[in-house]
Design a protein around this motif. Structure first.
Motif: not given
Length: 263
Positions: A21-29, A31-35
């Motif tokens: 899910l974190a990868a999908a958020i990072a790839f498709y949007t 939106l910031p994802v914590p490192t």
């Protein structure tokens, strides 16, 4: 973007799903994802419909907030569409533009080459204008149920992308879409997203039984447009690329908004 992967065989199920899910958020949007989060990019396309529902929900909240501020519907609709592009970084719109440029070429052998060119041609620009115009005018004419319609459009668009990934050959040796084709094979991968979208329609009927026509349009219209759009691009090109995956999303969103506005 840090392409870290989980060791699937050693990680708990929910940890693997969280990383996907974190990868999908990072790839498709955008939106910031914590490192510090672990990202599992392989198989993340299964979660694309969920990402669509999240995007649609955020757009619905924005639309509701602007409405409470008394903003006119046309300006509100335009801001929602612009925010739509911003949330995705124009990822899918860029694909729709490249696809239009490729399809404009008469020689089938040169279409993939043209689609890979970073320069936007006249047909790509016209495709972008058409998509954005359809979305904005459809939203402007939509008087009620706007948040759920936004969720349905964004969700079915990404489900259609998943159908294209599973159903048709990938035409390039590499590219942004290659990782999806390598890790998504089974029709069973369509079921979670489909169930989420069916649940959205059921929730709409539960909240307002008079809106059953809208809910039916979301279910049958969304599914039909999503499937047929991917089939049409496959017919024209003999398969799909990352660009056509984006085109499926954009055209499904735009056409479904038009359909639901009519209903």
């Amino acid at each position: 973007m840090n392409h870290r992967r989980l060791e699937q065989s050693k990680s708990p199920f929910w940890q693997r799903q969280g990383a996907a899910l974190a990868a999908a958020i990072a790839f498709y949007t955008c939106l910031p994802v914590p490192t510090s989060w672990t990202l599992a990019f392989r198989g993340m396309a299964r979660l694309a419909p969920l990402i669509g529902l999240m995007i649609g929900g955020l757009l619905g909240l924005l639309d509701f907030g602007l409405q409470q501020l008394g903003m006119p519907v046309l300006t509100r609709s335009a801001l929602v569409v612009v925010t739509w592009i911003a949330l995705t970084g124009g990822l899918h719109l860029d694909g729709a533009m490249d696809t239009a440029d490729g399809l404009a070429v008469q020689d089938p052998e040169r279409r993939l080459e043209v689609m890979s060119d970073s320069l936007t041609g006249a047909f790509g620009a016209m495709a972008a204008i058409a998509v954005l115009l359809l979305k904005t005018t459809a939203l402007c004419d939509l008087e009620s149920y706007r948040p759920v319609v936004l969720m349905a459009a964004a969700g079915w668009g990404r489900w259609g992308q998943l159908v294209a990934i599973i159903s048709y050959p990938y035409l390039k040796a590499e590219g942004k879409g290659a990782i999806h084709k390598e890790s998504i094979h089974s029709p069973n991968d369509l079921l979670p997203g489909l169930l989420l979208l069916l649940a959205l329609s059921a929730l709409q009927i539960f909240l307002d039984r008079r809106s059953w026509i809208l809910a039916a349009g979301m279910t049958f219209g969304g599914g039909a447009i999503a499937v047929l759009t991917g089939a049409w691009f496959n017919h024209k090109l003999g398969g799909h690329t990352g660009d056509t995956y984006g085109a499926v999303v954009e055209w499904t969103e735009a056409l479904l908004l038009c359909l639901l506005t009519g209903l």
